[in-house]
Design an enzyme around this catalytic site. Sequence first.
Site, PDB file in Angstrom:
ATOM      1  N   GLN A   1       0.947  -1.224  -0.043  1.00  0.00           N
ATOM      2  CA  GLN A   1       0.221  -0.151   0.044  1.00  0.00           C
ATOM      3  C   GLN A   1       0.825   1.099   0.214  1.00  0.00           C
ATOM      4  O   GLN A   1       1.589   1.265   0.839  1.00  0.00           O
ATOM      5  CB  GLN A   1      -0.878   0.154   1.285  1.00  0.00           C
ATOM      6  CG  GLN A   1      -1.823   1.171   1.067  1.00  0.00           C
ATOM      7  CD  GLN A   1      -2.777   1.487   2.206  1.00  0.00           C
ATOM      8  OE1 GLN A   1      -2.070   1.806   3.422  1.00  0.00           O
ATOM      9  NE2 GLN A   1      -4.134   1.179   2.458  1.00  0.00           N
TER      10      GLN A   1
ATOM     11  N   TYR B   1      -5.800  10.833   4.761  1.00  0.00           N
ATOM     12  CA  TYR B   1      -4.302  11.136   4.062  1.00  0.00           C
ATOM     13  C   TYR B   1      -4.338  12.007   2.989  1.00  0.00           C
ATOM     14  O   TYR B   1      -5.572  12.674   2.431  1.00  0.00           O
ATOM     15  CB  TYR B   1      -3.674   9.912   4.255  1.00  0.00           C
ATOM     16  CG  TYR B   1      -3.575   9.213   5.800  1.00  0.00           C
ATOM     17  CD1 TYR B   1      -3.044   9.924   6.767  1.00  0.00           C
ATOM     18  CD2 TYR B   1      -4.099   8.118   5.988  1.00  0.00           C
ATOM     19  CE1 TYR B   1      -2.813   9.464   7.913  1.00  0.00           C
ATOM     20  CE2 TYR B   1      -3.888   7.642   7.062  1.00  0.00           C
ATOM     21  CZ  TYR B   1      -3.436   8.078   8.202  1.00  0.00           C
ATOM     22  OH  TYR B   1      -3.240   7.548   9.472  1.00  0.00           O
TER      23      TYR B   1
ATOM     24  N   ARG C   1      -7.747   2.282  -2.446  1.00  0.00           N
ATOM     25  CA  ARG C   1      -8.697   2.141  -1.268  1.00  0.00           C
ATOM     26  C   ARG C   1      -9.216   3.607  -1.016  1.00  0.00           C
ATOM     27  O   ARG C   1      -8.535   4.602  -0.915  1.00  0.00           O
ATOM     28  CB  ARG C   1      -7.832   1.848   0.080  1.00  0.00           C
ATOM     29  CG  ARG C   1      -8.722   1.388   1.382  1.00  0.00           C
ATOM     30  CD  ARG C   1      -7.972   0.906   2.517  1.00  0.00           C
ATOM     31  NE  ARG C   1      -8.727  -0.136   3.460  1.00  0.00           N
ATOM     32  CZ  ARG C   1      -8.724  -0.012   4.773  1.00  0.00           C
ATOM     33  NH1 ARG C   1      -7.947   0.912   5.113  1.00  0.00           N
ATOM     34  NH2 ARG C   1      -9.362  -0.858   5.333  1.00  0.00           N
TER      35      ARG C   1
ATOM     36  N   GLY D   1      -8.748  -6.696   9.821  1.00  0.00           N
ATOM     37  CA  GLY D   1      -7.295  -5.935  10.265  1.00  0.00           C
ATOM     38  C   GLY D   1      -7.175  -6.778  11.492  1.00  0.00           C
ATOM     39  O   GLY D   1      -6.536  -7.749  11.561  1.00  0.00           O
TER      40      GLY D   1
END
Length: 353
Positions: free
Chosen positions: A98, A179, A226, A310
């Site tokens: 990623q 982000y 994503r 996760g």
Amino acid sequence: MNTLFEPVTVGRYELANRLVMAPMTRSRAQFDGTLGELAAEYYSQRASIGLIVSEGVQPSEDGQGYIATPGIYTDAHVASWRTITQAVHRQGGRIFIQLMHAGRMSHPDNTPHHRQGVAPSAIAPGAEMFTATGMKTIPTPRALSTDEVRQTVEDFRYAARRAIEAGADGIEIHGANAYLIQQFLAPSANTRTDEYGGSIENRARFAIEIAKAVVEEIGADRTAIRLSPGTAIWGLDEGEEGPALYRYLVGELNKLGLAYLHIMHLGNEPLLHALRQIWQHPLIVNRPSRPRDEIGDDIASGLADLESYGEMVLANPDFVARLQAGWPMNEADRSTYYGGNEGGYIDYPVYSE
């Protein structure tokens, strides 16, 4: 639940099952951004899952936000990731790296160059971040110039190529979780007046240009993204146009034929269903805190092709086997999520009756 364990084609690969390890920051890299032998063990332990998505990896020096996170833009980075991808492949697994640019979610104390963070606009997130000397307020970032935005697109292109050189099966572009890419999407973080700000089309431009650049570099069948529609953390607000923005963005990304779209779902069910109709390629859905008895529901209903997890994968290297057999799950130790050594990283036990 049985469909969880059926093979599925994602991009150029046939995956053994429809379960995905979600990307999780572990903050165990060296200060230069390289990862060591423990990381190879950590990822290879979990290789029975259909697809591993790595922790967020900075594509450039300015992309780093948190302490001790890995990079993929130097020869040393590539070499350290190669040990990880080889370990995963020896166990029969697949791994996408990623690519994550933290943008304004950065502190100078956490980076090798100690520079001010960069962002679409000079707007502070109003949050604190962990550093080596404790929690500190995140400084106001520096707004990227138009040329610097274009250079950041090229940074993603370069990092994608280096990831493939490191043996990764593909890359996932991190466009979620407040982000840099999502900062461009949100009017609360993006007040630009150039072609990367203002309208829905302009705010989505950065994400689309990155996806196109990566596709040109490594192929659509090794490129994924994503997104987390509706994220409202660290001062991020996508506004009333948020759903319309994501319908436009996903429609444009759909034209590129990416390997998959990975959605972190935060509760807007009508939007999730609308995006499922727009997106004509494999879809991974992550529902944070999904209870065990609902695992597989989105696949069974046709809403998703794969599901990502996760915390449960972090704590259970044999996650797939435990699901298949109905065995109990280890509980994750939150105190060992970030930093440290093997504790809470490679020492979670597999199930033994």
